[in-house]
Enzyme design. Structure first.
Site, PDB file in Angstrom:
ATOM      1  N   GLU A   3     -14.986  -7.928 109.636  1.00  0.00           N
ATOM      2  CA  GLU A   3     -15.514  -6.671 110.159  1.00  0.00           C
ATOM      3  C   GLU A   3     -15.464  -5.567 109.107  1.00  0.00           C
ATOM      4  O   GLU A   3     -14.421  -5.285 108.531  1.00  0.00           O
ATOM      5  CB  GLU A   3     -14.741  -6.254 111.406  1.00  0.00           C
ATOM      6  CG  GLU A   3     -14.848  -7.236 112.562  1.00  0.00           C
ATOM      7  CD  GLU A   3     -16.269  -7.388 113.098  1.00  0.00           C
ATOM      8  OE1 GLU A   3     -17.139  -6.570 112.737  1.00  0.00           O
ATOM      9  OE2 GLU A   3     -16.498  -8.331 113.880  1.00  0.00           O
ATOM     10  N   ARG A  38     -17.458  -3.049 128.616  1.00  0.00           N
ATOM     11  CA  ARG A  38     -18.354  -3.747 129.543  1.00  0.00           C
ATOM     12  C   ARG A  38     -17.574  -4.446 130.644  1.00  0.00           C
ATOM     13  O   ARG A  38     -18.064  -4.614 131.774  1.00  0.00           O
ATOM     14  CB  ARG A  38     -19.209  -4.750 128.770  1.00  0.00           C
ATOM     15  CG  ARG A  38     -20.237  -5.502 129.613  1.00  0.00           C
ATOM     16  CD  ARG A  38     -21.083  -6.408 128.751  1.00  0.00           C
ATOM     17  NE  ARG A  38     -20.301  -7.337 127.986  1.00  0.00           N
ATOM     18  CZ  ARG A  38     -19.795  -8.489 128.441  1.00  0.00           C
ATOM     19  NH1 ARG A  38     -19.989  -8.819 129.716  1.00  0.00           N
ATOM     20  NH2 ARG A  38     -19.101  -9.289 127.654  1.00  0.00           N
ATOM     21  N   HIS A  68     -12.981 -11.157 113.366  1.00  0.00           N
ATOM     22  CA  HIS A  68     -13.260 -11.811 114.640  1.00  0.00           C
ATOM     23  C   HIS A  68     -13.405 -13.313 114.417  1.00  0.00           C
ATOM     24  O   HIS A  68     -14.005 -13.741 113.418  1.00  0.00           O
ATOM     25  CB  HIS A  68     -14.563 -11.281 115.250  1.00  0.00           C
ATOM     26  CG  HIS A  68     -14.363 -10.149 116.209  1.00  0.00           C
ATOM     27  ND1 HIS A  68     -14.939  -8.909 116.038  1.00  0.00           N
ATOM     28  CD2 HIS A  68     -13.651 -10.075 117.358  1.00  0.00           C
ATOM     29  CE1 HIS A  68     -14.592  -8.122 117.048  1.00  0.00           C
ATOM     30  NE2 HIS A  68     -13.811  -8.806 117.857  1.00  0.00           N
TER      31      HIS A  68
END
Length: 213
Positions: free
Chosen positions: A79, A89, A165
């Site tokens: 990242e 979300r 990630h």
């Protein structure tokens, strides 16, 4: 000293490969003679940064590598940037679901990783581990933690840090579903490669790894 972190399971999952890989990478690095520790972070807004800050105070690391799960991605994602925005979300593990809230009120819009991402990408390619430089860490607890880390490290200029990630682990997806995954052993080695690169490289490579969209 090296600090690695991963997250507790979230979103109904029973495992989180980021934590398994972080713990495994710390063990690998210790076997190589490095002082390395792994800490599991709660998948909770606010609390994740608090636990991370406590670990930073306890261990005083030179390199910090945080990891999180990005189910659906096919590669280990290095990242590049953390943004000052929480926009959930789904609720976190404590039921929090902030929308369009800053990670740090009054903080800068974004922070960049201070790890040598391009050099790490080259090292991962050489190790035949699928990897990419990612331009977004999302707006969930991973980005929240990444931003919190870099906000703290602005006051620790000698400490380098960043976020990675990892995809789903092979055991998390149904065979034949088409959902990307990687063996946890490969993710473990990927985190170790990133740390080794950070220890060895001071100036990053100039290597094209951007995105067109």
């Amino acid at each position: 000293m090296i600090l690695l972190t991963g997250f507790q399971p979230f979103g109904g999952e029973t495992t989180n490969p980021s934590w398994t890989a972080a713990g495994g990478a710390a063990a690998v690095l210790r076997a190589e003679g490095h002082d390395a520790q792994a800490v599991e972070l709660p998948c909770v807004f606010g609390e994740s940064i608090e636990v991370l800050e406590a670990a930073l105070e306890r261990y005083g690391p030179d390199v910090v590598l945080c990891a999180g799960q990005a189910g659906g991605r096919a590669r280990v994602s290095l990242e590049r940037i953390a943004i000052n925005c929480d926009d959930a979300r789904i609720p976190d593990n404590a039921g929090n679901a902030p929308v369009d809230e800053p990670v740090v009120p009054g903080g800068p819009a974004a922070y960049f990783s201070s790890l040598p991402l391009k050099a790490a990408l080259a090292a991962l390619d050489a190790a035949q581990i699928p990897a990419e430089v990612s331009q977004t860490a999302g707006t969930y607890v991973c980005n929240h933690t990444f931003y919190g880390l870099m906000n703290v490290l602005r006051l620790r200029p000698k400490t380098r840090g960043g976020f990675v990630h990892v995809p789903y682990a092979a055991g998390q997806v149904l065979r034949g579903s088409g959902t990307p995954s990687l063996p946890v052993e490969l993710m473990t080695e990927a985190l170790a490669v990133v740390v080794r690169t950070a220890l060895a490289v001071s100036a990053d490579l100039k290597l094209a790894a951007g995105a067109t969209h």
